[in-house]
Scaffold this active site. Structure first.
Site, PDB file in Angstrom:
ATOM      1  CG  ASP A   1      -6.561   5.719  -2.156  1.00  0.00           C
ATOM      2  OD1 ASP A   1      -7.740   6.092  -2.206  1.00  0.00           O
ATOM      3  OD2 ASP A   1      -5.936   5.595  -1.081  1.00  0.00           O
ATOM      4  CG  MET A   2      -9.245  10.588  -6.445  1.00  0.00           C
ATOM      5  SD  MET A   2     -10.310  11.592  -5.402  1.00  0.00           S
ATOM      6  CE  MET A   2     -11.910  10.845  -5.664  1.00  0.00           C
TER       7      MET A   2
ATOM      8  CB  CYS B   1      -9.255   2.497  -3.281  1.00  0.00           C
ATOM      9  SG  CYS B   1      -9.029   3.147  -1.621  1.00  0.00           S
TER      10      CYS B   1
ATOM     11  CE  LYS C   1      -6.393   0.550  -1.116  1.00  0.00           C
ATOM     12  NZ  LYS C   1      -5.977   0.228   0.264  1.00  0.00           N
TER      13      LYS C   1
ATOM     14  CG  ASP D   1      -2.256   0.671   1.001  1.00  0.00           C
ATOM     15  OD1 ASP D   1      -2.267   1.902   1.192  1.00  0.00           O
ATOM     16  OD2 ASP D   1      -3.263   0.044   0.625  1.00  0.00           O
ATOM     17  CG  ASP D   2       0.319   6.022   1.097  1.00  0.00           C
ATOM     18  OD1 ASP D   2       1.293   6.335   0.403  1.00  0.00           O
ATOM     19  OD2 ASP D   2      -0.446   6.849   1.640  1.00  0.00           O
TER      20      ASP D   2
ATOM     21  CG  ASP E   1     -10.172   3.891   4.249  1.00  0.00           C
ATOM     22  OD1 ASP E   1      -9.891   3.024   3.409  1.00  0.00           O
ATOM     23  OD2 ASP E   1      -9.673   5.034   4.242  1.00  0.00           O
TER      24      ASP E   1
HETATM   25  C1  GLA Z   1      -6.746   5.577   1.717  1.00  0.00           C
HETATM   26  C2  GLA Z   1      -7.199   4.165   1.448  1.00  0.00           C
HETATM   27  C3  GLA Z   1      -6.586   3.222   2.446  1.00  0.00           C
HETATM   28  C4  GLA Z   1      -5.080   3.331   2.368  1.00  0.00           C
HETATM   29  C5  GLA Z   1      -4.661   4.760   2.641  1.00  0.00           C
HETATM   30  C6  GLA Z   1      -3.178   4.962   2.431  1.00  0.00           C
HETATM   31  O1  GLA Z   1      -7.348   6.118   2.821  1.00  0.00           O
HETATM   32  O2  GLA Z   1      -8.586   4.072   1.464  1.00  0.00           O
HETATM   33  O3  GLA Z   1      -6.989   1.887   2.182  1.00  0.00           O
HETATM   34  O4  GLA Z   1      -4.658   2.914   1.097  1.00  0.00           O
HETATM   35  O5  GLA Z   1      -5.331   5.669   1.786  1.00  0.00           O
HETATM   36  O6  GLA Z   1      -2.792   6.268   2.613  1.00  0.00           O
END
Ligand code: GLA
Length: 729
Positions: free
Chosen positions: A480-481, A528, A478, A368-369, A550
């Site tokens: 994301d935004m 996402c 994934k 992830d991030d 989330d």
């Molecule tokens: C968003 C996503 C989470 C995660 C965070 C990471 O909030 O919904 O699942 O990926 O960013 O910063």
């Protein structure tokens, strides 16, 4: 031919076995709505729309001497503006003389096989022209030379009609569309409950139902995304309708940006429903000869309850909205490192998590991030899509190879539409974000939105992403935004075109996604947006699954998944087993229930496996094995909501069914002392078939009418059970 035109009565009839939609051209001029609902086989219209003189406050059009006809009273398909219909309309435009009145009059029509594509926009589709028929009706204002084309598609074998609208400037001067909605449906009654999905971050899609209100009411987004606060969905249900019985009309907008859905109950208890791009901050100039295409609305009519309405959406979205290699593929069980490590990881930590996950039966490892730029917190580096070699000392490719060598697929998180002020990208291009020159811009989670309405911005991000994707074998993304638009402006755009920005942004995003998903057909994309901030039908066209929220707390998720299932099938709802106490709300829930709720969707884990007990790891291993054996049924079977968790936080129950049998998911949320026993009734079974359940052979009719006792052996908060049943053939 499921669309006919009766030249004598001047009536269009769209029909299949389940539904009829009838319109009539009145006085040779106006396209009126006559009927929408259960199939009518032969329509003689014993009584037509009453004409009563109400001309003091409901004016008559100048061309008509008949005082009984007023646009303010009749049911219409394409209501205009400032023309005597005081309800909201489909269109508003400002013409070269500065005025706005618009009247849309009948011109001509065409019926064609199949369903044409909507240029640059997501939409449901056909694989074969036999599947659907399309009616295109042109209406025009003869003074303004604005032509409006209404498009209706009816599917032969689904209770589905889709509507969209395009607007063409046939005049010799430029005009501006201030409102260009996609669909109007007028109903002769106001006997409705309105079902909608308000919410917020981590509390998305909270089912809400109430009696329709007199006057004008709307649900909308002004966020530049469909948003967490509302879903572009509404259902108008008979007040007696429940999951199992009764009439309902469901409407879903296939668009991911600003939207507006309004209901307007007029003084005569008629209801107007309008759906389209939100007129807020919208202005579309059309030069002579130019057109504007409004997105699609999906209409589902159902006479037998909310579950059947949802199943029609599910089947349509699985079969004719989602696309690509993964459309019919069972989805892999993933583990995501976010709630285990947050930004604090290195290669060794990730590989240990991957090893432990592999032992449990996980199939896809998602990073992830935090893997790029200098991203050690959410204050920096969005836009710098270059691997952080301090964290991943041997580079991304090396990590991915090692994950692959363990027999796991590899997935990566991106947030391509965002930029941090603290980033090299922002330093190089301080005007690439959505903003107004010289005017302060709000921040959201320390980030700005890249201006995807500009091609050079899209191209630069595309290049950065493809540099990684062309060299590292990534199996899943994934996307994301997670912030919404404010102070909308686009640098370099003409002042007259500024109000196009929010929609041009969406068109730019859709173009980007089309290009990316076409170039990488073997990558599974997950949508996402800080959870479900843009989990809408538009996104389904590009990404076949979405992060549902989330919030991974099992009890909260039971509700969110319950409401999400109104529109989306379980395969599209990603749901993870996560920690207890839960990271979003601190609730402690037993593993069995956390797993049960997550296994009602597209399963993943967000767990620190190092800190689970051996007993819990053993349960997880068994659960993952069980899920693999049943995921075909869960992801492609028919889904039923059996008990509503919003009812006093008491119970929630789901059923999955296919021709071999099914599954019952039951959660008792908050039990009482001396509690009432609950006999759960199943749905959708064959009444005369026998089913093997709880070591007994019971008939479908018994299971659906008498039911089975569910909560006698449960003790404590948040307890659950999962029961399998097989059809005896
Ligand atoms: C968003 C996503 C989470 C995660 C965070 C990471 O909030 O919904 O699942 O990926 O960013 O910063």
């Amino acid at each position: 031919m499921p669309i006919t035109y009766d030249t004598t009565k001047k009536q269009f009839h769209l029909f299949n076995d389940q539904v009829s939609y009838i319109m009539e051209i009145v006085e040779d001029l106006y396209l009126t709505q006559v009927y929408y609902g259960q199939r009518i086989t032969s329509f003689n219209q014993s009584s037509s729309f009453p004409r009563i003189d109400r001309s003091s406050f409901s004016p008559n059009p100048q061309q008509l001497s008949n005082k009984g006809f007023s646009l303010n009273v009749c049911l219409q398909e394409a209501p205009g503006y400032n023309n005597g219909d005081y309800r909201d309309g489909l269109v508003a435009a400002t013409y070269s003389d500065g005025t706005k009145a618009t009247n849309l009059l009948n011109q001509d029509y065409r019926i064609i096989p199949g369903k044409p594509k909507l240029d640059g926009l997501p939409a449901t589709y056909v694989v074969d022209d036999q599947e659907a028929t399309t009616l295109l009706i042109n209406l025009s204002d003869p003074y303004r030379h604005l032509t409006v084309t209404l498009s209706y598609t009816i599917y032969e074998k689904r209770s589905v009609i889709t509507k969209s609208t395009s607007f063409t400037n046939d005049s010799k001067t430029t005009l501006t569309l201030n409102r260009a909605l996609s669909a109007c449906v007028d109903f002769p009654t106001a006997e409705f409950d309105v079902i909608q999905m308000p919410g917020d971050w981590a509390r998305e899609k909270q089912l809400h139902r109430q009696t329709i209100m007199p006057g004008l009411h709307s649900l909308e987004s002004k966020r530049g995304a469909s948003g967490v606060a509302q879903q572009p969905f509404i259902a108008l249900a008979d007040p007696k309708t429940d999951d199992k019985n009764g009439e309902v009309y469901g409407f879903h907008f296939v668009y991911s940006g600003n939207f507006k859905i309004s209901t307007e109950v007029d003084p005569w208890q008629q209801t107007r429903l309008l759906i389209g791009i939100n007129p807020f901050n919208f202005g579309w100039t059309l030069k002579p000869g130019e057109s504007f295409q409004a997105p699609e609305v999906v209409l589902v009519y159902e006479k037998n309850g909310l579950n059947r309405m949802s199943q029609t959406f599910h089947n349509l979205y699985r079969e004719r909205l989602a696309r690509g290699k993964f459309q019919y593929e069972e989805r892999p069980i993933l583990i995501n490192n976010w709630e285990t490590t947050y930004f604090d990881f290195n290669e060794a930590k990730l590989l240990t998590l991957a090893d432990d996950a592999k032992k449990l039966g996980v199939e896809l490892f998602v990073l992830d991030d935090g893997w790029f730029g200098k991203r050690n917190s959410d204050t920096t580096s969005l836009g710098d899509w270059f691997v952080n070699s301090k964290k991943l000392t041997h580079g991304l490719k090396h990590l991915v190879d090692q994950i692959h060598n363990k027999g796991l697929k590899f997935g990566l998180w991106f947030k391509p539409e965002m930029v941090s002020e603290a980033s090299d990208l922002f330093k190089e291009h301080p005007d690439w974000h959505i903003h107004i020159d010289g005017y302060p811009t709000s921040l959201g989670r320390n980030q700005l939105i890249l201006d995807f309405s500009r091609k050079e911005v899209r191209d630069a991000i595309f290049e950065r992403m493809t540099k990684i994707l062309d060299t590292v074998p990534i199996d899943y993304i994934k996307w994301d935004m997670n912030r919404n638009m404010t102070e909308v402006g686009s640098i370099g755009r003409d002042s007259k075109e500024q109000l196009k920005t929010s929609h041009l942004y969406m068109l730019g995003l859709y173009e980007f996604l089309e290009k990316l998903t076409t170039r990488y057909p073997n990558i599974l994309f997950e949508n996402c947006s800080g959870g479900a901030g843009r989990f809408d039908a538009g996104m389904v066209y590009y990404m076949p699954q979405s992060w549902t929220s989330d919030n991974t707390d099992a009890v909260e998720r039971l509700k969110i998944q319950y409401s999400t299932s109104f529109m989306f099938p379980p395969i599209m709802m990603c749901s993870h087993i996560s920690e207890s106490p839960n990271h979003q709300i601190g609730r402690q829930t037993n593993l069995n229930t956390r797993a049960t709720v997550a296994m009602a969707g597209n399963l993943g884990l967000m767990l620190d496996l190092k800190h689970q007990t051996d007993a819990d790891l053993a349960i997880l291993k068994e659960d993952l094995q069980w899920y693999k054996e049943h995921r075909n049924l869960i992801q492609f079977g028919n889904f039923y909501r059996l008990l509503n968790p919003y009812d006093h936080d008491r119970y929630g129950a789901f059923e999955f069914l296919n021709e071999d049998g099914g599954l019952i998911y039951f959660v008792e949320i908050l039990p009482q002392a001396s509690k009432p026993w609950l006999r759960l009734k199943l749905q959708g079974l064959e009444a005369n078939s026998l089913y093997e359940i709880n070591h007994q052979k019971l008939s479908g009719s018994e299971l659906m009418n008498y039911g089975i006792y569910m909560n006698t052996d449960l003790f404590g908060d948040f307890q659950s059970k999962l029961i399998e049943f097989k059809k005896i053939k």
